[in-house]
Each structure stands twice: as C-alpha cells, then as structure tokens.
Design a protein around this motif. Structure first.
Motif, PDB file in Angstrom:
ATOM      1  N   ASN A   1       0.818  -1.206   0.000  1.00 58.03           N
ATOM      2  CA  ASN A   1       0.000   0.000   0.000  1.00 58.03           C
ATOM      3  C   ASN A   1       0.856   1.262   0.000  1.00 58.03           C
ATOM      4  O   ASN A   1       0.689   2.159   0.828  1.00 58.03           O
ATOM      5  N   ALA A   2       1.788   1.370  -0.939  1.00 62.67           N
ATOM      6  CA  ALA A   2       2.692   2.514  -0.977  1.00 62.67           C
ATOM      7  C   ALA A   2       2.620   3.219  -2.318  1.00 62.67           C
ATOM      8  O   ALA A   2       2.418   2.599  -3.363  1.00 62.67           O
TER       9      ALA A   2
ATOM     10  N   TYR B   1      -8.568   2.935   9.889  1.00 65.24           N
ATOM     11  CA  TYR B   1      -7.208   2.418  10.043  1.00 65.24           C
ATOM     12  C   TYR B   1      -6.445   3.025  11.211  1.00 65.24           C
ATOM     13  O   TYR B   1      -5.620   2.375  11.835  1.00 65.24           O
TER      14      TYR B   1
ATOM     15  N   ARG C   1      -9.875   3.582  -0.984  1.00 66.92           N
ATOM     16  CA  ARG C   1      -9.363   4.948  -0.901  1.00 66.92           C
ATOM     17  C   ARG C   1     -10.042   5.850  -1.937  1.00 66.92           C
ATOM     18  O   ARG C   1     -10.395   6.992  -1.647  1.00 66.92           O
TER      19      ARG C   1
ATOM     20  N   SER D   1      -5.662  -0.120   5.439  1.00 64.36           N
ATOM     21  CA  SER D   1      -4.397  -0.630   4.938  1.00 64.36           C
ATOM     22  C   SER D   1      -4.404  -2.146   5.035  1.00 64.36           C
ATOM     23  O   SER D   1      -5.462  -2.756   5.236  1.00 64.36           O
TER      24      SER D   1
ATOM     25  N   PHE E   1       1.211   6.446   1.808  1.00 65.43           N
ATOM     26  CA  PHE E   1       0.176   5.450   1.575  1.00 65.43           C
ATOM     27  C   PHE E   1      -0.507   5.680   0.229  1.00 65.43           C
ATOM     28  O   PHE E   1      -0.605   6.807  -0.253  1.00 65.43           O
ATOM     29  N   TYR E   2      -1.009   4.583  -0.341  1.00 63.32           N
ATOM     30  CA  TYR E   2      -1.896   4.553  -1.500  1.00 63.32           C
ATOM     31  C   TYR E   2      -1.195   4.865  -2.823  1.00 63.32           C
ATOM     32  O   TYR E   2      -0.201   5.564  -2.865  1.00 63.32           O
TER      33      TYR E   2
END
Length: 431
Positions: A3-4, A61, A388, A395, A34-35
């Motif tokens: 999840n990066a 989260y 998202r 996450s 993130f995402y």
C-alpha cells in the motif's frame, strides 16, 4: 512496503505532484506515502479526515487518534497544560505521578512501576535494556512478520521492516499463532515454537532474554483466538530464564473490547508491558510498565531520563485520553461495534469468495483477500486502493500484505460500520 505510493505514478493533481516533489527533496528517499494516489489531508474530526477540497474520508485504520481525531477534551487538556507549565521528570510535578498511578490501576496487581518515553519504539528499546540486565541474556524471540519499532536494537527484532533491515544475530523468529499453520491447539503449538527458538539460541551460546509479542499480532495478519493461547508461551520463556514482554502499542487502550489491555484476554500477567500510539491521541506519549523486581537490578546500576518522556504536557494529554475512554464508554463500544462489524464482514465473506478468514477482537480485525482460495497481496492492494478512491481509508498487513487491517478510532459507530461494509462490498465486486 504494501500500500505505498510509487513516485511518478498515480493520478496526482499538479499541486499535489509539486508537494510530493518538495517532500522528496526535503525529506529524502526513506519516507513512504500510503496509496497509489496519496491523500492530501488538512484536518480531522472524530472518525473522519478531510482533504483540501473538503471531502470526508472514513478512517478505518488510524488507532493513533484512538478517541477520535482532535477530540476537544484532549485538545483542551493539552493546550491548557502547555500554557501553564511544560518540563521534564527531574522536577517535581503532580501530573506525571497522578497519571502513572491512574494507568497502573488499570493493570494487574503485580505490575507496579511506569517509565515514560515518547514512542513505542523507545519503550521496546528500554524493555530490551531492562530484560538484558534482569536475565543476563541477550536472546530475543519475535514472530515472523513482527513490527516492534525503529531504533537500532528494536529494528533488528522487527522482521516486517524487510530484508533491507537485517535481524540481529541474537534474534529468533517463530511462526505467528495461525491455526491454519499450527493446528487447532494453537497455545500448545505456539509454545512449542517458542521452545524451539529457545533451544536454538542456547545451541549458539545465546542466553534467552525475552519473548516479545504484539498481543494481537497485527503485523502478522491479526491473530486473536482462542483467548488464553499465549499463556503456555509465556510459561516457556520464563522456564528458560527469560521474560515475557507484551507489546500493547496497537492492541492496548481498550481496542480489543475486553478491557484496557490485549494481554488480559489471555489470563496472564506480563513481566513488562510496552505502550505508545493511542496513548496521547496524536501527541507523542509512550511508556513501559513492569513488575518491580524486573527493574530492580537495572535501577540499581543505571539511571533513566528522557527529556520529553513523561513531561507535564504529555501526562496531561494522556490523562485526558483516559477520561474520554472512561466517560464515553469506548471499551464497551469497541466490543459491541466490533462484534457488529465482524458479523457484517462474515456476511460479506459468504457473498464474496475473495474475502477469506475474519479474525477479530473488538475493533481490531484482520480479513484475508484471496484468489482461488489462496492469500493474494496484490489483490488486497487493489481493494485497499479502491476503498481509498471511494473515500474509505484502510491498509493491509501480513507477510504478503494479504490481510485487510481494520482498526478504526474507538468511537466508530454502527452507522460508520455500515458505510464501511457497503464500500468494501463495492470494492470486492470490482476487484
């Protein structure tokens, strides 16, 4: 890291792309976002976070703001103390003592001392120092994908940081307490793994110092049942002369819905208890609780001081967090809404073959994402990013990033749970 954000990819508007470039230039290459497309947040309130356009994101989260983002009682306590007096523990002030006494009152009678740090990493680092002094050993046992912090000593015992952060020669890893791997008698099997690690340490001339576990095994994928399975493992490390350290940074402060502490579900009293993240609801507060006999040798030979650990503002803020947990009945809410959310996830599991085993304790839930019945980290990332895009933040964890990690602020309501379940249903249909 699962999840990066990958620099140069993602659908970033020009202003955010420019901010990412500034961030990389100023902060360097080791940070991550993130995402696939990062979220540019500007404020928070309760279980919601808001971007620059005023769009609301449901936070499922972030257990750092455990009593809700920017809770007014916590903010008032923090600002009032900062405006009155802010200094360290080498001066007498009531605030830190009052808080220590109040926090210790939530723990078993055998736990008698508190020491304060700024982060959970520091708390676990201090636990290592004390364990080595108390036992004369250096060997540390952790689970295969554990995360316990980022100091040099603790990073060496955090295999989830990846191959770029080598484990220490004194560290041994064991499988997490997963019934799918260890069989239905998880307690006996997990204790046997601890014993094998102890035997291997001894074969290499290393005396065991501690078994350190996050009592919800959050980085391993969340393993909570059956209650009580940790007790035989604690017995095994103690029989070898080591200590049992409960890392409560993630499961602590009421999250499991079964009391303040995750270890309580297992009917045991740890030798030391580390805590952090939710302790100050966003203010950097952390600490280590312990049996008095464990700290006796360390205290006789060394002194401990942390400029910001236990300072008056930290103590006042942390005390306000306890106020909110008690006054708003958040432990009971974690139990009740957690059970409601777990039932909703079980219903989704019956309707989506991509959603696998649900593992939960209160408002801490792990849910596997599958392809052809096998864990699929890539598909989990797609689900996370679909959520998202639909303004739900979540996450993943587990060794392959295959487990959704559901860990909302404790005021999460049934209506919030319904919204999350609806959005997850959509994400599963699309992925």
């Amino acid at each position: 890291m699962v999840n990066a954000y990958v620099p140069g990819k993602g659908d970033l508007p020009p202003d955010d792309a420019a901010l990412v470039a500034r961030r990389q230039a100023a902060l360097g290459p080791a940070y991550r976002l993130f995402y696939e497309t990062p979220v540019h947040l500007v404020r928070g309130e309760g279980v919601w976070l808001y971007d620059r356009q005023g769009e609301a994101y449901l936070d499922t989260y972030n257990n750092v703001a455990c009593v809700g983002h920017c809770h007014p009682h916590v903010v008032q306590a923090m600002t009032a103390q900062a405006a009155t007096f802010a200094s360290h523990t080498r001066y007498l002030h009531d605030t830190v003592v009052d808080y220590a006494e109040r926090l210790l009152a939530t723990m078993p009678a055998g736990i008698g001392h508190m020491m304060f740090t700024c982060t959970g990493s520091e708390a676990n680092d201090l636990a290592f120092r004390i364990a080595r002094e108390a036992t004369g050993g250096t060997g540390i046992i952790v689970t295969e994908n554990a995360y316990h912090g980022v100091t040099l000593a603790v990073a060496e015992a955090s295999p989830s940081l990846g191959t770029g952060v080598p484990l220490g020669a004194h560290v041994r890893t064991i499988p997490p307490p997963d019934p799918a791997r260890l069989g239905p008698d998880v307690g006996t099997a997990f204790a046997a793994e601890v014993q094998r690690a102890i035997d291997d340490l001894k074969r290499h001339g290393i005396r065991p110092a501690a078994l350190l576990v996050d009592t919800i095994f959050s980085s391993d994928g969340v393993f909570a049942d059956p209650p009580g399975f940790l007790a035989p493992a604690a017995d095994a490390i103690r029989a070898a002369g080591g200590l049992f350290i409960a890392d409560e940074v993630q499961p602590g402060f009421g999250r499991t819905g079964a009391g303040m502490w995750g270890f309580a579900r297992h009917g045991l009293v740890p030798d030391m208890i580390s805590m952090g993240k939710p302790m100050g609801n966003g203010y950097p507060v952390a600490g280590l609780a312990m049996r008095p006999d464990v700290i006796a040798e360390f205290g006789a030979r060394a002194r401990y001081f942390n400029t910001f650990g236990g300072n008056a503002v930290a103590a006042a803020t942390a005390a306000a967090v306890l106020d909110v947990i008690e006054d708003e009945g958040l432990i009971a809410n974690a139990r009740d809404v957690g059970a409601y959310l777990r039932d909703g996830l079980a219903d989704l599991c019956r309707r989506h073959e991509t959603l696998g085993t649900i593992r939960a304790a209160g408002l801490f839930i792990g849910a596997d994402i599958l392809t052809d019945g096998k864990p699929d980290g890539a598909r989990a990332v797609r689900v996370v990013n679909a959520l998202r895009r639909n303004r739900v933040l979540i996450s993943a964890s587990g060794p392959r990033g295959e487990s959704l990690k559901i860990r909302p602020p404790l005021p999460f309501s049934r209506a919030n749970a319904d919204l999350f379940l609806d959005r997850l249903d959509q994400a599963l249909k699309a992925n």
